[in-house]
Structure formats: C-alpha cells, structure tokens
Write a protein that holds these residues in place. Structure first.
Motif, mmCIF file in Angstrom:
data_model
loop_
_atom_site.group_PDB
_atom_site.id
_atom_site.type_symbol
_atom_site.label_atom_id
_atom_site.label_comp_id
_atom_site.label_asym_id
_atom_site.label_seq_id
_atom_site.Cartn_x
_atom_site.Cartn_y
_atom_site.Cartn_z
ATOM 1 N N ALA A 186 -20.178 -18.607 -6.707
ATOM 2 C CA ALA A 186 -18.986 -19.439 -6.523
ATOM 3 C C ALA A 186 -18.255 -19.634 -7.843
ATOM 4 N N CYS A 187 -16.926 -19.693 -7.763
ATOM 5 C CA CYS A 187 -16.095 -19.864 -8.955
ATOM 6 C C CYS A 187 -15.917 -21.349 -9.256
ATOM 7 N N GLN A 192 -12.227 -22.065 -5.283
ATOM 8 C CA GLN A 192 -11.849 -21.586 -3.960
ATOM 9 C C GLN A 192 -12.683 -20.380 -3.518
ATOM 10 N N TRP A 193 -13.086 -19.583 -4.498
ATOM 11 C CA TRP A 193 -13.780 -18.340 -4.157
ATOM 12 C C TRP A 193 -15.286 -18.529 -4.128
ATOM 13 N N TYR A 194 -15.901 -17.917 -3.136
ATOM 14 C CA TYR A 194 -17.356 -17.808 -3.102
ATOM 15 C C TYR A 194 -17.702 -16.519 -2.371
ATOM 16 N N GLU A 195 -18.890 -16.050 -2.593
ATOM 17 C CA GLU A 195 -19.357 -14.863 -1.880
ATOM 18 C C GLU A 195 -20.873 -14.910 -1.769
ATOM 19 N N ILE A 196 -21.363 -14.493 -0.626
ATOM 20 C CA ILE A 196 -22.806 -14.357 -0.432
ATOM 21 C C ILE A 196 -23.145 -12.895 -0.693
ATOM 22 N N ALA A 197 -23.918 -12.652 -1.720
ATOM 23 C CA ALA A 197 -24.167 -11.271 -2.135
ATOM 24 C C ALA A 197 -25.552 -11.145 -2.754
ATOM 25 N N ARG A 198 -25.976 -9.901 -2.912
ATOM 26 C CA ARG A 198 -27.240 -9.628 -3.579
ATOM 27 C C ARG A 198 -27.056 -9.707 -5.092
ATOM 28 N N ILE A 199 -28.128 -10.012 -5.774
ATOM 29 C CA ILE A 199 -28.074 -10.088 -7.234
ATOM 30 C C ILE A 199 -27.540 -8.783 -7.818
ATOM 31 N N LYS A 200 -28.000 -7.671 -7.278
ATOM 32 C CA LYS A 200 -27.620 -6.378 -7.853
ATOM 33 C C LYS A 200 -26.136 -6.063 -7.681
ATOM 34 N N ASP A 201 -25.468 -6.762 -6.762
ATOM 35 C CA ASP A 201 -24.041 -6.511 -6.556
ATOM 36 C C ASP A 201 -23.194 -6.983 -7.732
ATOM 37 N N VAL A 203 -24.470 -7.214 -11.171
ATOM 38 C CA VAL A 203 -25.119 -6.994 -12.470
ATOM 39 C C VAL A 203 -24.160 -6.390 -13.497
ATOM 40 N N HIS A 204 -23.061 -5.805 -13.044
ATOM 41 C CA HIS A 204 -22.143 -5.146 -13.974
ATOM 42 C C HIS A 204 -20.879 -5.960 -14.247
ATOM 43 N N ASP A 205 -20.380 -6.662 -13.264
ATOM 44 C CA ASP A 205 -19.115 -7.383 -13.453
ATOM 45 C C ASP A 205 -19.121 -8.639 -12.592
ATOM 46 N N LEU A 206 -19.349 -9.771 -13.227
ATOM 47 C CA LEU A 206 -19.419 -11.042 -12.502
ATOM 48 C C LEU A 206 -18.148 -11.842 -12.772
ATOM 49 N N ARG A 207 -17.174 -11.666 -11.895
ATOM 50 C CA ARG A 207 -15.891 -12.357 -12.025
ATOM 51 C C ARG A 207 -15.437 -12.865 -10.660
ATOM 52 N N CYS A 208 -14.598 -13.896 -10.702
ATOM 53 C CA CYS A 208 -13.998 -14.418 -9.477
ATOM 54 C C CYS A 208 -12.989 -13.411 -8.940
ATOM 55 N N LYS A 209 -13.061 -13.137 -7.661
ATOM 56 C CA LYS A 209 -12.145 -12.171 -7.055
ATOM 57 C C LYS A 209 -10.792 -12.795 -6.718
ATOM 58 N N CYS A 211 -9.276 -15.493 -9.027
ATOM 59 C CA CYS A 211 -8.574 -15.805 -10.275
ATOM 60 C C CYS A 211 -9.040 -14.975 -11.467
ATOM 61 N N GLY A 212 -10.087 -14.182 -11.291
ATOM 62 C CA GLY A 212 -10.571 -13.331 -12.374
ATOM 63 C C GLY A 212 -11.419 -14.048 -13.406
ATOM 64 N N SER A 213 -11.722 -15.306 -13.181
ATOM 65 C CA SER A 213 -12.494 -16.087 -14.146
ATOM 66 C C SER A 213 -13.963 -15.650 -14.170
ATOM 67 N N GLU A 214 -14.593 -15.856 -15.324
ATOM 68 C CA GLU A 214 -16.025 -15.608 -15.458
ATOM 69 C C GLU A 214 -16.827 -16.901 -15.316
ATOM 70 N N GLU A 215 -16.151 -17.964 -14.901
ATOM 71 C CA GLU A 215 -16.818 -19.257 -14.693
ATOM 72 C C GLU A 215 -17.524 -19.248 -13.334
ATOM 73 N N ILE A 216 -18.553 -18.435 -13.230
ATOM 74 C CA ILE A 216 -19.238 -18.225 -11.959
ATOM 75 C C ILE A 216 -20.628 -18.855 -12.002
#
Length: 307
Positions: A186-187, A192-201, A203-209, A211-216
C-alpha cells in the motif's frame, strides 16, 4: 491409520504403523498386556461407520502417499526445485512450511481424488459390517510366511537420513516460499493505491502505480481491511486498522533502510518487525545464512506461539 489411532487412544501410547498394498503392520507396545482390549477394539472398529473423508482431511500429513503427492505438487508449483531429490521421510520437516498454502490444498485435493479409492474402501467396510466378509484374529507364536515377507520389506525401508541433507531441502524450500508469500502493498503517500501480490513481484521495482512514490508499506492483512482504511481516508479507524497502518509505516522505514533484505524477510511467517529489522541488519548479502536466520526466527516464533 484409523486403526492405529483408535488403539493408541485405548492404551494411551503411540502406535507405529507401516503399510503397503498387501499388508498393514502395527507396532504396539506391551501388546500382551492389552491383547484382549486391542482385539475388541479391532472388531468394534470394523463394525462402526466412519466419515472417511473427514478423517483423511485431518490425518493426510501422516500418509506417505500424501507426502509424495505434496512433493510432486510443490515441484509443479515451483515451491521446490525439480532437481532437488527428496525422499518421503525427509518431507516431514518442510510440511509445516507448506501447510495451509495453495500448494498444500491442491496436493490434498489430488491425494483424495487421484490417489485414494474411498468408494471401494467404504464398500469393503460395509461388507464387513454386513458380515459378507469375516474378520479373523489369529495369535501365532511365529510370523506367518506373509508376515515374514512384510517384516523383511519393512527392515529394508529403515535408513538414516543425514541431517545436513534435510537442512538443505528445508533451505531451498524456504527460499522459494518466501518469494511466493502474498502480502498487501500500500502507498503511504497518495493513500489510494494498494495491491495484493507476491513478494517476488516487487523485488525489482517497488513503487506506487498511481503516484510513482516509493513510500510503500507491506503488511499481512485481509483485503477488506485495507479497502476499509482507504474508504475511511485513513481516519476514524478501528484499533485493528490502526495497527495495520503502524505496521505499514514500520515496514516502509525498513524497506528504505534495508531494501530487498527487508522485503524478503517480510515473507516470513508470524515475524515481528523487530525480527525483520534484526535479520536485515545482520546481513549485508542475501545468502544461505540470511535464509537460515529467517528459518530459525520462524521456528522460535512458532515455539512461543505454541507455549
């Protein structure tokens, strides 16, 4: 298994069981002392109706056939590497790693539908109850020829498994499991943004889809809980929701400081944020020792929960 469980309850001690297509061997302590009670228990068991499906659901992990099915499904799902050789006796230490996961549930379903023939078993037991088939109990001074053959085959199965080999299997399984664990991302900036995902999804780029923030932040919670928080605009929250936000903020801070090490550790089961921080801080590289530290912390947490 049902027979051994009933006898174990009767005598108050563990009863070992081995079986193949032709024989069932029960290893009963102090059988002379309990012989009369045991024979009555066996006779009563065959005369009683049981819900076999329910019993199998509860007892599957003790079946060697189920353990082999679990290995097969785990490899198919990618939870175990295909080139890792695993024997049935070695799976015991990793069953708890897969317990109640999608892999475990699929293995249980395939075990019941593909490996067992419950209809034939129920017909067999029904024939005994209807006296179409007679159960005869014989007490012999020496094993019969068939029993001697069964005991010989059983002795060949007994072998020592090197502990280091078991440790390697657990380690490889844990590496896959941690990356496959599902979490809520969640951002904390746009909220506003959240996603249910696997950890491996991620591992390369953890950003809000959005606003683009890295405050995840990363948390293990139900989807309706995070949607409730967003719907309330992160205000006037319940105590449980406030705890979720606190964990999101703490995980965000750890991700900023430790990056991928923290993210992978967040896939650990029932780990506190302090556990995750300690593991991430103690290792500069993601190596076998890093994963072993997660395994050991999970084990300690499990022991604390049990007690």
């Amino acid at each position: 298994r049902l027979l051994s469980d009933k006898i174990a309850s009767l005598i108050g001690m563990s009863v070992g069981v081995q079986q193949d297509a032709y024989t069932i061997i029960l290893q009963i302590p102090y059988i002379d002392r309990y012989y009369g009670s045991i024979t009555r228990c066996i006779q009563e068991l065959f005369k009683t109706e049981y819900d076999l499906s329910e019993y199998i659901m509860k007892s599957a992990i003790r079946f060697g056939l189920f353990r082999r099915r679990l290995i097969h499904v785990a490899r198919r799902f990618g939870a175990l590497r295909k080139n890792v050789d695993i024997r049935s006796s070695e799976i015991r230490r990793i069953i708890k790693m897969l317990y109640d996961t999608v892999v475990f549930k699929e293995a249980l379903n395939e075990f019941i539908t593909k490996d067992l023939d419950l209809d034939s078993l129920e017909n067999f037991l029904r024939s005994i109850r209807n006296n179409s088939i007679e159960v005869v109990i014989l007490r012999l001074n020496t094993p019969s020829p068939l029993t001697s053959l069964a005991l010989t085959k059983l002795s060949r199965k007994l072998e020592l498994i090197p502990p280091e080999r078991m440790d390697k299997i657990v380690l490889e399984s844990t590496k896959v499991r941690l990356l496959e664990e599902v979490r809520v991302f969640a951002c904390l900036k746009c909220k506003q943004w959240y996603e249910i995902a696997r950890i491996k999804d991620y591992v390369h780029d953890l950003r809000c889809k959005f606003c683009g923030s890295e405050e995840i932040g990363v948390v293990a919670c139900r989807e309706n809980e995070i949607t409730s928080i967003i719907a309330k605009k992160w205000k006037n929250l319940s105590r449980r929701e406030r705890r979720i936000i606190s964990r999101l903020k703490r995980s965000r801070d750890l991700l900023k400081e430790y990056g991928l090490r923290a993210l992978i550790a967040m896939g650990g089961r029932d780990l506190r944020m302090s556990d995750i921080e300690r593991i991430a801080a103690n290792f500069k590289d993601i190596n076998d020792d890093f994963f072993k530290a997660i395994i050991e912390t999970e084990r300690r947490r499990l022991e604390r929960i049990r007690w």
